[in-house]
Structures are given as C-alpha cells and as structure tokens.
Design an enzyme around this catalytic site. Structure first.
Site, short mmCIF file in Angstrom:
data_model
loop_
_atom_site.label_atom_id
_atom_site.label_comp_id
_atom_site.label_asym_id
_atom_site.label_seq_id
_atom_site.Cartn_x
_atom_site.Cartn_y
_atom_site.Cartn_z
N ASP A 35 0.85 -1.19 0.00
CA ASP A 35 0.00 0.00 0.00
C ASP A 35 0.89 1.25 0.00
O ASP A 35 1.88 1.31 0.71
CB ASP A 35 -0.91 0.00 1.24
N THR A 100 -11.99 3.67 -0.90
CA THR A 100 -11.56 4.80 -1.73
C THR A 100 -11.19 4.37 -3.14
O THR A 100 -11.19 5.21 -4.05
CB THR A 100 -10.35 5.52 -1.10
N HIS A 103 -12.06 -0.92 -6.80
CA HIS A 103 -11.64 -2.22 -7.36
C HIS A 103 -11.39 -3.10 -6.15
O HIS A 103 -10.55 -2.75 -5.29
CB HIS A 103 -10.37 -2.04 -8.21
N HIS A 105 -10.28 -5.22 -3.20
CA HIS A 105 -8.93 -5.50 -2.69
C HIS A 105 -9.03 -5.89 -1.24
O HIS A 105 -9.96 -5.49 -0.53
CB HIS A 105 -8.00 -4.31 -2.87
P1 AMP Z 1 -9.66 1.40 0.50
O1 AMP Z 1 -9.73 2.70 1.27
O2 AMP Z 1 -10.07 0.20 1.27
O3 AMP Z 1 -10.36 1.53 -0.84
O4 AMP Z 1 -8.12 1.18 0.21
C1 AMP Z 1 -7.46 1.71 -0.90
C2 AMP Z 1 -6.00 1.66 -0.58
O5 AMP Z 1 -5.28 1.76 -1.79
C3 AMP Z 1 -5.52 2.80 0.32
O6 AMP Z 1 -4.96 2.25 1.51
C4 AMP Z 1 -4.49 3.52 -0.54
O7 AMP Z 1 -3.40 3.97 0.21
C5 AMP Z 1 -4.11 2.45 -1.53
N1 AMP Z 1 -3.61 2.92 -2.82
C6 AMP Z 1 -4.20 3.82 -3.65
N2 AMP Z 1 -3.48 3.95 -4.78
C7 AMP Z 1 -2.42 3.10 -4.67
C8 AMP Z 1 -1.31 2.78 -5.50
N3 AMP Z 1 -1.14 3.36 -6.70
N4 AMP Z 1 -0.42 1.87 -5.06
C9 AMP Z 1 -0.56 1.29 -3.85
N5 AMP Z 1 -1.59 1.56 -3.01
C10 AMP Z 1 -2.51 2.45 -3.41
#
Ligand code: AMP
Length: 119
Positions: A35, A100, A103, A105
């Site tokens: 992350d 946020t 997709h 995860h």
């Molecule tokens: P969520 O809030 O559960 O949707 O988690 C999305 C996560 O993706 C957050 O913890 C972000 O820090 C992470 N994130 C967003 N863009 C990237 C990226 N390009 N590479 C790695 N992590 C990312």
C-alpha cells in the site's frame, strides 16, 4: 469503441503492468503489492486481476478468485513474517466502510499490535 469501467481503474492499470508498482507476490487470479500509504509496518494489498468494483459484485461463480485472494493473503503474511505475531485481512465495501479505490482488494496488515475491534 466503448470504454470499460476498468480502463482507467488504478488497480487494473497496476495489474496490466502500466504503472511502476512492484508486485511482491502473484497467483493465478490475484496480485499483491505494498500500500502506498501504509497503516502498519506491513500493509499489502491483494487485488484480483479481474475488475470487481467491490465485494458485493462477486458472484457465486467467482469463488475461485476470492478463495485464491485469501490464500495469497495468507502466503503474503507468511512471507512477510507475520505468522508469529498474527495479522489482519480486511476489505472495505462502500463509503461507510471507507472504500476509496473502486476495485475489490484485501488489506493485509501486521507487524505491530493492531487496534483491537472491528469498527
Ligand atoms: P480502500 O480505502 O479500502 O479503498 O483502500 C485503498 C488503498 O489503496 C488505500 O490504503 C491507498 O493507500 C491504496 N492505494 C491507492 N493507490 C495506490 C497505488 N497506486 N499503489 C498502492 N496503493 C494504493
């Protein structure tokens, strides 16, 4: 040609190798990478290669993908040395959960004493 919702999805772009994100593990249906804003010493995302906006979009025929994701999450935890202390795997679905990136995860968190509780 009609654009698919996945065309500009950041995690789809990582899966396609269009960004410089280093994959730390891979399986048939999922990839794992760190992350960008870690919430724990180890914070890895396990992401299906196929685009699902969130867990609610996974159907009964897709169980191989989610089972593979959880298996990869456990393998990542092992490889990151988290079996001794333990770890947490979570997914956020929708705004109340704080999702946020639209997709699906799974967050793999560990390497410290995590906050107790689930809410
Ligand atoms: P969520 O809030 O559960 O949707 O988690 C999305 C996560 O993706 C957050 O913890 C972000 O820090 C992470 N994130 C967003 N863009 C990237 C990226 N390009 N590479 C790695 N992590 C990312």
């Amino acid at each position: 040609m009609t654009e698919s919702p996945a065309d500009d999805c950041i995690f789809c772009r990582i899966v396609r190798g269009e960004l410089s994100t280093e994959l730390i593990a891979e399986s048939e249906h999922n990839v794992a990478f760190r992350d960008v804003h870690p919430q724990a010493p180890v914070h890895v995302l396990v992401v299906p290669r196929r685009h699902f906006a969130a867990l609610r979009d996974v159907g009964p025929g897709d169980w191989l993908i989610t089972a593979d994701a959880l298996t990869l999450a456990s393998r990542v935890a092992s490889e990151q040395g988290l079996y001794a202390g333990g770890y947490r795997v979570i997914t956020n679905d929708g705004p109340d959960a704080g999702q946020t990136v639209p997709h699906l995860h799974f967050h793999v968190l560990g390497g410290t004493m995590l906050q107790p509780g689930l809410g």
